[in-house]
Motif scaffolding. Structure first.
Motif, short mmCIF file in Angstrom:
data_model
loop_
_atom_site.label_atom_id
_atom_site.label_comp_id
_atom_site.label_asym_id
_atom_site.label_seq_id
_atom_site.Cartn_x
_atom_site.Cartn_y
_atom_site.Cartn_z
N THR A 1 -12.76 -6.97 -39.28
CA THR A 1 -13.62 -7.50 -38.22
C THR A 1 -12.94 -8.66 -37.51
OG1 THR A 1 -15.53 -6.93 -39.58
CG2 THR A 1 -15.91 -8.43 -37.74
N GLU A 2 -12.81 -8.55 -36.18
CA GLU A 2 -12.23 -9.65 -35.41
C GLU A 2 -13.23 -10.80 -35.36
OE1 GLU A 2 -10.31 -10.63 -31.04
OE2 GLU A 2 -10.77 -8.56 -31.57
N PRO A 3 -12.80 -12.01 -35.71
CA PRO A 3 -13.73 -13.13 -35.68
C PRO A 3 -14.09 -13.55 -34.27
CG PRO A 3 -11.55 -13.87 -36.37
CD PRO A 3 -11.49 -12.38 -36.20
N GLU A 4 -15.32 -14.03 -34.10
CA GLU A 4 -15.77 -14.52 -32.80
C GLU A 4 -15.23 -15.93 -32.59
OE1 GLU A 4 -19.94 -14.22 -32.05
OE2 GLU A 4 -20.09 -12.40 -33.25
N LEU A 5 -15.13 -16.34 -31.33
CA LEU A 5 -14.74 -17.70 -31.01
C LEU A 5 -15.95 -18.60 -31.23
CD1 LEU A 5 -12.49 -19.51 -29.87
CD2 LEU A 5 -13.46 -19.12 -27.62
#
Length: 80
Positions: A56-60
């Motif tokens: 999962t790509e982390p959110e900013l």
């Protein structure tokens, strides 16, 4: 973790209190910018990586008043 590694590579050799700064050496090779890994782009070299980082790509997210980070654990480690 990526920012900490970059900061440890800065040319300042001593801290304000006169002690040597600990140099953080990242293990492994940087990922390909043409074919980046899934999830967090840094997970292949991150000492804090866990299973979620690979999928999962982390959110900013905001960390403090003037900083932001893309890390699943940024708020857990903001004080470090």
């Amino acid at each position: 973790p990526y920012t900490r590694a970059l900061m440890s590579a800065a040319p300042e050799l001593r801290r304000h209190d006169g002690t040597d700064r600990e140099r953080i050496i990242l293990q492994g090779d940087p990922p390909s910018p043409i074919d980046p890994p899934t999830g967090c782009r840094f997970h292949t070299r991150c000492p804090m990586a866990q299973a979620i980082c690979a999928t999962t790509e982390p959110e900013l997210i905001r960390v403090g008043d003037t900083h932001a980070a893309r890390c699943h654990f940024a708020t857990d480690n903001a004080a470090n």
